[in-house]
Design an enzyme around this catalytic site. Structure first.
Site, mmCIF file in Angstrom:
data_model
loop_
_atom_site.group_PDB
_atom_site.id
_atom_site.type_symbol
_atom_site.label_atom_id
_atom_site.label_comp_id
_atom_site.label_asym_id
_atom_site.label_seq_id
_atom_site.Cartn_x
_atom_site.Cartn_y
_atom_site.Cartn_z
ATOM 1 N N GLU A 45 -0.587 -9.527 -1.174
ATOM 2 C CA GLU A 45 -2.015 -9.832 -1.007
ATOM 3 C C GLU A 45 -2.723 -9.865 -2.364
ATOM 4 O OE1 GLU A 45 -2.538 -6.696 2.006
ATOM 5 O OE2 GLU A 45 -3.404 -8.250 3.272
ATOM 6 N N ALA A 63 0.858 -1.187 0.000
ATOM 7 C CA ALA A 63 0.000 0.000 0.000
ATOM 8 C C ALA A 63 0.894 1.237 0.000
ATOM 9 C CB ALA A 63 -0.877 -0.014 1.244
ATOM 10 N N GLU A 108 3.999 -5.650 6.946
ATOM 11 C CA GLU A 108 3.192 -4.611 7.600
ATOM 12 C C GLU A 108 3.494 -4.465 9.080
ATOM 13 O OE1 GLU A 108 2.107 -6.839 5.486
ATOM 14 O OE2 GLU A 108 0.632 -5.995 4.104
ATOM 15 N N GLY A 146 0.485 -5.273 0.653
ATOM 16 C CA GLY A 146 -0.646 -5.295 -0.273
ATOM 17 C C GLY A 146 -0.263 -5.909 -1.614
HETATM 18 N N1 CAA Z 1 4.603 3.360 0.090
HETATM 19 C C1 CAA Z 1 5.121 4.559 -0.228
HETATM 20 N N2 CAA Z 1 6.417 4.749 -0.490
HETATM 21 C C2 CAA Z 1 7.237 3.680 -0.417
HETATM 22 C C3 CAA Z 1 6.762 2.391 -0.087
HETATM 23 C C4 CAA Z 1 5.376 2.237 0.165
HETATM 24 N N3 CAA Z 1 4.836 1.056 0.463
HETATM 25 N N4 CAA Z 1 7.808 1.537 -0.090
HETATM 26 C C5 CAA Z 1 8.892 2.248 -0.425
HETATM 27 N N5 CAA Z 1 8.551 3.546 -0.619
HETATM 28 C C6 CAA Z 1 9.447 4.630 -1.044
HETATM 29 C C7 CAA Z 1 10.544 4.915 -0.036
HETATM 30 O O1 CAA Z 1 10.119 5.831 0.935
HETATM 31 C C8 CAA Z 1 11.635 5.466 -0.921
HETATM 32 O O2 CAA Z 1 11.291 6.804 -1.198
HETATM 33 P P1 CAA Z 1 12.410 7.930 -1.424
HETATM 34 O O3 CAA Z 1 13.237 7.452 -2.575
HETATM 35 O O4 CAA Z 1 11.620 9.157 -1.695
HETATM 36 O O5 CAA Z 1 13.177 7.986 -0.133
HETATM 37 C C9 CAA Z 1 11.482 4.686 -2.220
HETATM 38 O O6 CAA Z 1 10.141 4.183 -2.198
HETATM 39 C C10 CAA Z 1 12.443 3.529 -2.369
HETATM 40 O O7 CAA Z 1 12.355 2.720 -1.217
HETATM 41 P P2 CAA Z 1 13.604 1.874 -0.682
HETATM 42 O O8 CAA Z 1 14.803 2.744 -0.597
HETATM 43 O O9 CAA Z 1 13.170 1.162 0.532
HETATM 44 O O10 CAA Z 1 13.806 0.853 -1.907
HETATM 45 P P3 CAA Z 1 14.385 -0.632 -1.922
HETATM 46 O O11 CAA Z 1 14.433 -1.011 -3.360
HETATM 47 O O12 CAA Z 1 15.599 -0.717 -1.074
HETATM 48 O O13 CAA Z 1 13.267 -1.532 -1.192
HETATM 49 C C11 CAA Z 1 11.044 -2.332 -0.728
HETATM 50 C C12 CAA Z 1 12.025 -1.750 -1.766
HETATM 51 C C13 CAA Z 1 11.505 -3.741 -0.310
HETATM 52 C C14 CAA Z 1 9.680 -2.403 -1.369
HETATM 53 C C15 CAA Z 1 11.050 -1.439 0.518
HETATM 54 O O14 CAA Z 1 10.849 -0.101 0.115
HETATM 55 C C16 CAA Z 1 9.991 -1.764 1.535
HETATM 56 O O15 CAA Z 1 10.183 -2.646 2.354
HETATM 57 N N6 CAA Z 1 8.882 -1.015 1.478
HETATM 58 C C17 CAA Z 1 7.826 -1.128 2.454
HETATM 59 C C18 CAA Z 1 7.065 -2.368 2.223
HETATM 60 C C19 CAA Z 1 5.917 -2.422 3.184
HETATM 61 O O16 CAA Z 1 6.060 -2.291 4.370
HETATM 62 N N7 CAA Z 1 4.754 -2.648 2.606
HETATM 63 C C20 CAA Z 1 3.575 -2.777 3.378
HETATM 64 C C21 CAA Z 1 2.818 -1.530 3.253
HETATM 65 S S1 CAA Z 1 1.362 -1.594 4.231
HETATM 66 C C22 CAA Z 1 0.286 -2.516 3.357
HETATM 67 O O17 CAA Z 1 0.550 -2.991 2.298
HETATM 68 C C23 CAA Z 1 -1.039 -2.620 4.065
HETATM 69 C C24 CAA Z 1 -2.022 -3.476 3.393
HETATM 70 O O18 CAA Z 1 -2.089 -4.642 3.655
HETATM 71 C C25 CAA Z 1 -2.994 -2.890 2.498
#
Ligand code: CAA
Ligand code: NAI
Length: 699
Positions: free
Chosen positions: A106, A62, A126, A103
């Site tokens: 999912e 998400a 999450e 998400g």
């Molecule tokens: N939403 C918004 N922005 C995000 C994001 C997300 N889910 N994930 C990453 N970003 C952004 C980061 O803030 C970063 O932004 P900046 O360049 O402006 O600083 C950019 O994307 C790159 O992120 P990383 O440096 O972390 O990139 P990476 O390639 O090293 O890693 C990743 C990629 C593994 C996806 C890592 O970003 C990550 O773990 N993201 C979070 C994943 C997460 O927690 N997802 C769950 C979200 S909650 C959800 O999904 C609820 C639900 O069930 C509906």
């Protein structure tokens, strides 16, 4: 621009989710996906769909930036889209080209088949944001992989490699070569078979198996409470997986939704989301643009192979960078290298490192007794004794021997990096790299920018931090830099509190219950009380003040009680145990010291202890921020979470302060200032922000 692209491949519609950088499921992306689905599902010519992500990531989850913000009332939700996909009349195949997180996974779980690229990683992280999977993840994953494997993934939040995903049953195949072509072919086969698409929600076998283990969830709750002490989300994740087992699918989904909404609004999730973005902000340095050239680091050297040098060398070896360690004597070198080998062997014995990998890493560390042997190193990190004269001597020598482009870094924890740089002819290549003990374990690295450190040197060291698995925070030169300067403000108050009426174990309990792994006194015993004692004695000899707060600490050291390493310090330690036991002898020393100082001891409650420890810590952080020694309040949070164990679920000291309200803290500091004098004067920035009704996060 976030959008979904549709490409026809025969009777298969390929939907590519495109929302750089991680294809997060923003309102815009979901809206576009919903539109394509609505149109595509009506088209008889489309016999199957493939879902994939643009670029290197499938979907990163998400869009975290949209949490807590108002959504357009007609915006489609991920849950609705997932419902449409799973109930579609035609098969959907997920072509998981890279990370499928939260998400994103999912969405894939709702598809009727999943193919993953070998480099893909799958997970529900999450929980790390204080949340839980809110779009069916806690209900569908256990149906695919079984309850215990699902609990492990959902409670830990760790991502699994594609191959492990295959073994667990998350994906149907790992497709080397052209993933999309394989996914399209698979979709065609499923469509041609003409059977109703397989719905994950209808897979029952593995869920039913959990009913045979009545104690399973109680066991998980207990173990999780220990493993993630203080964190709320892991427990809620378990509740939801239990709902998957005990309730019909639709009911389980409802329970998950309610728990998710509760989590999104929780303080812990707000704090952990702050930490997620703070960790990414920290790499951004306003005057060092991302395209600043960096020095490629192909080899390194470490001077001094003591407590810190050995750990620092291991970091390089762990990252595959050859490193030469130099010691002053053959014996010291042998001792240092033997400790490194012992550390690796301990990791291997715990099953966390294979024999071959261990040997490879040890093989990357070369011992040397002459500076001549570091000539080729791209970076040299000095970790010799904390004496300015020795450091200056070492740097003058290094400057003469190291190749001209090499970076010369110091691991000093208290000395002036500029004074060290000044003895070289390359002050622009000198910088502080302040590791935390144990250096091979702790994630924090304070990179100390000297007055003359060049942008290239800064960018190189920040990039190196990431490469060796650290979180580098750029700080300025001052006594103690960011972390230890604040630590000093905090331990000073802890020491005052015991003179005023509290006892070490009472202070430690309050701090432990707040969420730190240990209180200041147990931490002192762990680090060694002699370290700060020596610093105090040196400062006194240099004409500094000797604050009476440390009277008991000094006396303990005079008695040879240096902490755990001598079996006693603030606490007693039974042989072979690390558990602190309150010691009547220490209590006696404390009462005597209070009496000598003319202090009438009083009962001090937990709330007061917490305020006295935390508010001065925050106050010092405010001064550091005002002096420009940290770039932003969130960098200070990162320092304290990763270097000192400040509970991440409270967001770090500056975020925590904002949640309490700076007006409250400023008022308390004014009161403490009146009672205790100049040392507790409210920071000017704290007063300014409090007066303006602002927080550190919005100056
Ligand atoms: N939403 C918004 N922005 C995000 C994001 C997300 N889910 N994930 C990453 N970003 C952004 C980061 O803030 C970063 O932004 P900046 O360049 O402006 O600083 C950019 O994307 C790159 O992120 P990383 O440096 O972390 O990139 P990476 O390639 O090293 O890693 C990743 C990629 C593994 C996806 C890592 O970003 C990550 O773990 N993201 C979070 C994943 C997460 O927690 N997802 C769950 C979200 S909650 C959800 O999904 C609820 C639900 O069930 C509906
Ligand atoms: P240590 O005493 O364990 O190790 C220092 C090593 O340097 C010794 O093995 C010594 O033989 C060697 N040495 C001394 N002079 C030398 C020279 N001229 N050439 C080569 N080797 C030489 O000390 P420790 O704890 O590792 O500290 C090193 C540095 O790291 C200090 O500047 C200290 O302030 C800093 N530091 C220490 C932390 C800690 O928790 N111990 C944390 C962060 C920084």
């Amino acid at each position: 621009m976030a959008e979904v692209q549709l490409e026809r491949r025969g009777s298969v519609a390929v939907l590519t989710l495109d929302n750089p950088p991680v294809n997060a499921l923003s309102v815009a992306l979901l809206t576009s996906l919903a539109q394509h689905l609505a149109a595509g599902l009506k088209e008889p010519a489309i016999k199957a769909f493939v879902l994939t992500g643009a670029g290197k990531i499938f979907v990163g989850g998400a869009d975290i930036r949209e949490f807590g913000k108002p959504r357009p009332p007609d915006a489609p939700t991920l849950a609705e889209i997932i419902e449409k996909i799973e109930n579609a009349r035609v098969p959907f195949v997920a072509a998981i080209n890279g990370v499928a997180a939260g998400g994103g996974l999912e969405l894939a779980l709702a598809c009727h088949a999943r193919l993953a690229a070998p480099a893909a990683r799958l997970g529900l992280p999450e929980v790390k944001l204080g949340l839980l999977p809110g779009a069916g993840g806690t209900q569908r994953l256990p149906r695919l992989v079984g309850v215990e494997a699902a609990l492990e993934m959902i409670v830990s939040g760790e991502l699994k490699p594609a191959q492990a995903g295959l073994e667990l049953g998350i994906v149907d195949a790992v497709a080397g070569g052209d993933l999309l072509t394989a996914a399209v072919a698979h979709a065609e086969t499923l469509a041609a078979a003409g059977k109703p698409p397989r719905k994950t929600r209808e897979i029952g076998g593995k869920i039913a198996a959990a009913n045979a283990k009545p104690d399973l969830f109680a066991g998980w709750r207990k173990e999780t409470a220990r493993r993630f002490r203080g964190y709320e989300a892991p427990q809620r994740c378990i509740d939801c997986v239990e709902a998957a087992v005990k309730l019909p699918f639709a009911e389980g989904l409802k329970a998950e939704r309610a728990a998710f909404l509760e989590r999104v609004g929780s303080e812990q999730s707000k704090a952990l989301r702050h930490v997620f973005f703070a960790e990414r902000e920290v790499a951004k340095i306003p005057d060092v643009p991302p395209d600043t050239p960096t020095l490629p680091i192909k080899s390194a050297a470490v001077i001094g192979c003591g407590t810190m040098g050995g750990g620092i060398a291991m970091n390089f070896a762990n990252a595959g960078i050859p490193v030469t360690v130099v010691e002053s004597t053959k014996e010291a070198l042998e001792r240092g290298l033997a400790i490194i080998a012992k550390n690796y062997a301990a990791t291997a014995a715990k099953g966390r490192l294979g024999q071959a990998e261990m040997e490879k890493r040890i093989g990357l560390i070369k011992g040397a007794s002459s500076f001549e042997e570091i000539k080729g190193a791209d970076i040299v990190i000095e970790a010799v004794f904390e004496e300015m004269e020795i450091k200056k001597e070492v740097f003058a020598k290094l400057d003469a021997i190291a190749k001209p482009e090499a970076i010369l870094a110091t691991n000093t924890s208290t000395l002036d990096v500029d004074a060290i740089a000044a003895v070289t002819k390359r002050p622009e290549k000198v910088i502080g790299t302040h590791f935390f003990s144990p250096a091979n374990v702790m994630r924090l690295l304070e990179n100390v920018r000297g007055k003359k450190s060049s942008k290239e040197t800064i960018a190189s060291v920040m990039a190196l931090s990431r490469r060796i698995g650290k979180i580098g925070v750029l700080v300025g030169v001052c006594d103690g830099f960011v972390g230890n300067r604040m630590l000093h403000a905090y331990t000073r108050q802890a020491n005052s509190l015991i003179l005023e009426g509290a006892l070490p174990h009472e202070v430690d309990k309050v701090i432990y219950d707040f969420g730190f792994p240990m209180g200041p006194f147990a931490m002192g015993d762990l680090a060694g009380l002699d370290v700060s004692w020596r610093i105090r004695k040196r400062r006194l000899a240099e004409g500094g003040d000797n604050h009476p707060a440390y009277i008991v600490g000094d006396r303990l050291c005079e008695l040879g009680r240096f902490g755990q390493k001598t079996g006693a310090g603030w606490f007693r330690y039974e042989a072979g145990s690390r558990t602190p036991v309150p010691d009547p002898l220490v209590e006696e020393l404390i009462l005597k010291a209070s009496a000598e100082l003319g202090i009438t001891r009083r009962k001090i409650g937990g709330e007061e202890i917490l305020e006295r420890c935390m508010y001065p810590l925050i106050n010092e952080g405010a001064k550091i921020l005002d002096e420009g020694l940290a770039l932003r309040a969130s960098d200070i949070d990162i320092v304290w979470i990763n270097g000192y164990g400040f509970p991440a679920y409270r967001g770090g000291p500056m975020f925590y302060a904002d949640r309490i309200g700076l007006a409250t803290i400023a008022q308390a500091m004014r009161r403490l200032h009146e009672q205790h004098g100049a040392i507790l004067r409210p920071a000017a920035l704290l007063e300014r922000l409090a007066a303006a009704g602002k927080g550190f996060g919005e100056p």
